[in-house]
Design a protein around this motif. Structure first.
Motif, PDB file in Angstrom:
ATOM      1  N   ILE A  82       0.821  -1.220  -0.202  1.00 25.63           N
ATOM      2  CA  ILE A  82       0.010  -0.034   0.102  1.00 25.63           C
ATOM      3  C   ILE A  82       0.922   1.350   0.011  1.00 25.63           C
ATOM      4  O   ILE A  82       0.540   2.262  -0.714  1.00 25.63           O
ATOM      5  CB  ILE A  82      -0.985  -0.016   1.137  1.00 25.63           C
ATOM      6  CG1 ILE A  82      -2.097  -1.115   1.209  1.00 25.63           C
ATOM      7  CG2 ILE A  82      -1.769   1.336   1.398  1.00 25.63           C
ATOM      8  CD1 ILE A  82      -3.016  -1.393   2.328  1.00 25.63           C
ATOM      9  N   LYS A  83       1.820   1.039   0.695  1.00 26.41           N
ATOM     10  CA  LYS A  83       2.906   2.506   0.617  1.00 26.41           C
ATOM     11  C   LYS A  83       3.408   2.581  -0.373  1.00 26.41           C
ATOM     12  O   LYS A  83       3.783   3.916  -0.929  1.00 26.41           O
ATOM     13  CB  LYS A  83       3.737   2.038   1.694  1.00 26.41           C
ATOM     14  CG  LYS A  83       4.978   3.186   1.927  1.00 26.41           C
ATOM     15  CD  LYS A  83       5.986   2.924   2.936  1.00 26.41           C
ATOM     16  CE  LYS A  83       7.191   4.052   2.767  1.00 26.41           C
ATOM     17  NZ  LYS A  83       8.266   3.622   3.863  1.00 26.41           N
ATOM     18  N   GLU A  84       3.876   1.489  -1.313  1.00 27.26           N
ATOM     19  CA  GLU A  84       4.338   1.721  -2.390  1.00 27.26           C
ATOM     20  C   GLU A  84       3.274   2.384  -3.576  1.00 27.26           C
ATOM     21  O   GLU A  84       3.721   3.240  -4.276  1.00 27.26           O
ATOM     22  CB  GLU A  84       5.025   0.409  -3.195  1.00 27.26           C
ATOM     23  CG  GLU A  84       5.925  -0.119  -2.404  1.00 27.26           C
ATOM     24  CD  GLU A  84       6.454  -1.466  -2.788  1.00 27.26           C
ATOM     25  OE1 GLU A  84       5.919  -2.074  -3.791  1.00 27.26           O
ATOM     26  OE2 GLU A  84       7.593  -2.079  -2.237  1.00 27.26           O
ATOM     27  N   ASN A  85       2.080   1.897  -3.495  1.00 27.75           N
ATOM     28  CA  ASN A  85       1.070   2.411  -4.435  1.00 27.75           C
ATOM     29  C   ASN A  85       1.059   3.917  -4.032  1.00 27.75           C
ATOM     30  O   ASN A  85       0.702   4.712  -4.724  1.00 27.75           O
ATOM     31  CB  ASN A  85      -0.006   1.597  -4.106  1.00 27.75           C
ATOM     32  CG  ASN A  85      -0.124   0.163  -4.680  1.00 27.75           C
ATOM     33  OD1 ASN A  85       0.691   0.008  -5.597  1.00 27.75           O
ATOM     34  ND2 ASN A  85      -0.928  -0.790  -4.314  1.00 27.75           N
ATOM     35  N   LEU A 141       1.618   9.442  -5.291  1.00 30.94           N
ATOM     36  CA  LEU A 141       1.782  10.636  -4.861  1.00 30.94           C
ATOM     37  C   LEU A 141       2.824  11.129  -5.845  1.00 30.94           C
ATOM     38  O   LEU A 141       2.964  12.455  -5.877  1.00 30.94           O
ATOM     39  CB  LEU A 141       2.672  10.571  -3.428  1.00 30.94           C
ATOM     40  CG  LEU A 141       3.022  11.861  -2.804  1.00 30.94           C
ATOM     41  CD1 LEU A 141       1.824  12.941  -2.605  1.00 30.94           C
ATOM     42  CD2 LEU A 141       3.847  11.647  -1.449  1.00 30.94           C
ATOM     43  N   GLU A 142       3.706  10.517  -6.220  1.00 29.42           N
ATOM     44  CA  GLU A 142       4.765  10.960  -7.390  1.00 29.42           C
ATOM     45  C   GLU A 142       3.944  11.245  -8.621  1.00 29.42           C
ATOM     46  O   GLU A 142       4.388  12.288  -9.341  1.00 29.42           O
ATOM     47  CB  GLU A 142       5.826   9.672  -7.935  1.00 29.42           C
ATOM     48  CG  GLU A 142       6.926  10.407  -8.456  1.00 29.42           C
ATOM     49  CD  GLU A 142       7.663  10.966  -8.060  1.00 29.42           C
ATOM     50  OE1 GLU A 142       8.261  12.001  -8.741  1.00 29.42           O
ATOM     51  OE2 GLU A 142       7.894  11.209  -6.769  1.00 29.42           O
ATOM     52  N   LEU A 143       3.143  10.601  -8.998  1.00 30.49           N
ATOM     53  CA  LEU A 143       1.990  11.014 -10.223  1.00 30.49           C
ATOM     54  C   LEU A 143       1.447  12.164  -9.901  1.00 30.49           C
ATOM     55  O   LEU A 143       1.287  13.113 -10.994  1.00 30.49           O
ATOM     56  CB  LEU A 143       1.050   9.838 -10.376  1.00 30.49           C
ATOM     57  CG  LEU A 143       0.276   9.865 -11.676  1.00 30.49           C
ATOM     58  CD1 LEU A 143       1.079  10.086 -12.958  1.00 30.49           C
ATOM     59  CD2 LEU A 143      -0.736   8.821 -11.703  1.00 30.49           C
ATOM     60  N   ARG A 144       0.905  12.359  -8.721  1.00 30.88           N
ATOM     61  CA  ARG A 144       0.180  13.636  -8.582  1.00 30.88           C
ATOM     62  C   ARG A 144       1.230  14.695  -8.409  1.00 30.88           C
ATOM     63  O   ARG A 144       0.716  15.867  -9.173  1.00 30.88           O
ATOM     64  CB  ARG A 144      -0.497  13.514  -7.094  1.00 30.88           C
ATOM     65  CG  ARG A 144      -1.594  12.604  -6.985  1.00 30.88           C
ATOM     66  CD  ARG A 144      -2.918  12.950  -7.958  1.00 30.88           C
ATOM     67  NE  ARG A 144      -3.889  11.770  -7.820  1.00 30.88           N
ATOM     68  CZ  ARG A 144      -4.301  10.763  -8.595  1.00 30.88           C
ATOM     69  NH1 ARG A 144      -3.101  10.570  -9.424  1.00 30.88           N
ATOM     70  NH2 ARG A 144      -5.127  10.190  -8.314  1.00 30.88           N
ATOM     71  N   LYS A 145       2.297  14.491  -8.220  1.00 35.06           N
ATOM     72  CA  LYS A 145       3.345  15.681  -8.186  1.00 35.06           C
ATOM     73  C   LYS A 145       3.717  15.932  -9.672  1.00 35.06           C
ATOM     74  O   LYS A 145       3.892  17.358  -9.899  1.00 35.06           O
ATOM     75  CB  LYS A 145       4.659  15.200  -7.388  1.00 35.06           C
ATOM     76  CG  LYS A 145       4.597  15.112  -5.822  1.00 35.06           C
ATOM     77  CD  LYS A 145       5.986  14.588  -5.198  1.00 35.06           C
ATOM     78  CE  LYS A 145       5.960  14.587  -3.777  1.00 35.06           C
ATOM     79  NZ  LYS A 145       7.238  14.181  -3.230  1.00 35.06           N
TER      80      LYS A 145
END
Length: 203
Positions: free
Chosen positions: A153-156, A161-165
């Motif tokens: 879940i953390k990886e997802n 989060l990276e995608l949102r950034k």
């Protein structure tokens, strides 16, 4: 001649005097009667009567002596019996001391066993408060699975989060470009308005 012990004197005294009924006096009287009888000149009938009386006295002395010997032998046997009883008592006392010592050892062993049992019971109670090995392993496996799930879940979340950034960065860039375009358009319109005003003023 060696000294005579008190035991020998008492033994000879008993053999002579019997049980203290005057046998030594009888023997003295018998010796005197025998001496008198040997030296007397009495008639044969009187001498025979004296002879019979001496035989009676001698028989009494022999009877007393035999009785004394029997009593003496009986006393010896009683002494032997007492010595045997004494040895048996001594052996019983020794055996009793050995049994007491063994019982003390048994008591010490019993105390040690009882102490060990008490410690074992206390340890068992502590162990019972905690889950057994199988249950602990199941809990560890469940926690490991949960940890793996949380890691996934953390990886997802990190990926999202990276995608949102990236999306936010693109959005900001787009907004900046749009704002710049708007500013340029506004500036261009202002310039055109000024040129039109100047032309109208020239006419």
């Amino acid at each position: 001649m060696g000294s005579v012990t008190d035991d020998e004197v008492i033994r000879k005294r008993l053999l002579i005097d019997g049980d203290g009924a005057g046998d030594d006096r009888r023997i003295n009287v018998l010796l005197k009667s025998f001496t008198k009888w040997c030296n007397s000149n009495t008639s044969p009938e009187e001498g025979f009567a004296q002879y019979q009386r001496m035989l009676g006295t001698l028989a009494q002395c022999e009877f007393s002596m035999g009785k004394t010997l029997l009593v003496y032998d009986m006393n010896l046997k009683e002494m032997e019996n007492y010595e045997k009883i004494y040895r048996d008592i001594e052996q019983s006392i020794t055996s009793a001391h050995e049994k007491i010592a063994e019982c003390k050892k048994e008591i010490q062993r019993a105390k040690r066993i009882r102490k060990n049992r008490q410690e074992y019971d206390a340890l068992a109670k502590v162990i019972q408060k905690h889950p057994d090995r199988h249950e602990t392993m199941e809990q560890l496996e469940a926690l490991d699975k949960e940890l793996q799930q949380l890691s996934h879940i953390k990886e997802n979340v990190e990926d999202k989060l990276e995608l949102r950034k990236k999306q936010f960065h693109v959005l900001l860039s787009t907004i900046q470009e749009l704002q710049q375009t708007l500013e340029n358009d506004e500036k261009l319109e202002n310039d055109e308005t000024q040129e039109s005003s100047m032309e109208n003023d020239g006419d």
